[in-house]
Each structure stands twice: as C-alpha cells, then as structure tokens.
Write a protein that holds these residues in place. Structure first.
Motif: not given
Length: 122
Positions: A19, A40, A43, A77, A81, A108
């Motif tokens: 990330y 991303l 992550g 997140m 993404t 984030y």
C-alpha cells in the motif's frame, strides 16, 4: 500467539509495504501507473488474507472495535484500488483528478490508523 495470528501479522506487514509503495508512487507522480495498480492490488490481496487469518485466529470474533475499524479501512482501500484501476483503464497514465488524489490519502491514512491500533492491541 497462535501460529495463524503470527501469519496474519506477517502478511499485514506485506500489505503495509505494498500500500505504501502504491500510494506514495501515485502521490508523487500524480498518475496511476502500472506500478501503482500492481502494488495496490497486491496490498488488497495481502490485506484480505491477513484479515482472514486474524479472524480465524482471534478468540474475540470479528466484531470488535478494531475489527470494525479494520473492515472499514479494508473497504476504503478496496474502493481506492477499484478507482485506481478504473482511472488507469479509462485514462491510461493521465493525471489523477484532485478528488482521487485526495481520496487516496484519506483511504491510506485510515488504513494506517487501523494498522497502528492493531499493533497496539497485540
């Protein structure tokens, strides 16, 4: 600590690294490059696996204060993404709109809050 929680802890560190690389690259370049979406996506995958491990290894269940914070940050997140992929597929490496640039930082930061609270609880 159970082995599954130890695995989840190690995997969440990989999510943090991915990330961080993805978001910092996007923030510096103001573009969604292949590197950004790769990190991303990795992550998110690591985060999903780590979350599964944490739930499986936890004796308190998934619906704790940290669990809800973790789920909401994972959702943020996932949205980040998805938005990054959408921008990349539609615009290529065009400059990121201000709203997406700002959302990336917020999502984030929220994820980092969840990460830190998890570290303090362990």
């Amino acid at each position: 600590m159970s082995p599954i929680l130890m695995a989840g802890t190690a995997i969440v560190h990989l999510a943090l690294i991915c990330y961080t690389i993805g978001i910092f690259t996007e923030q510096r370049q103001r573009r969604v490059t292949g590197r950004v979406v790769t990190f991303l996506t990795a992550g998110v995958i690591f985060d999903l696996v780590a979350t599964g491990c944490m739930i499986a290894g936890s004796s308190s269940g998934p619906f704790t204060a940290h669990g809800l914070l973790g789920f909401s940050s994972l959702a943020a997140m996932l949205v980040e993404t998805g938005l990054a992929w959408r921008h990349r597929l539609r615009q290529g490496e065009a400059e990121v709109p201000t709203w997406l640039h700002r959302y990336s930082r917020i999502a984030y930061s929220w994820w980092i809050v969840a990460y830190i609270t998890g570290a303090f609880l362990v």
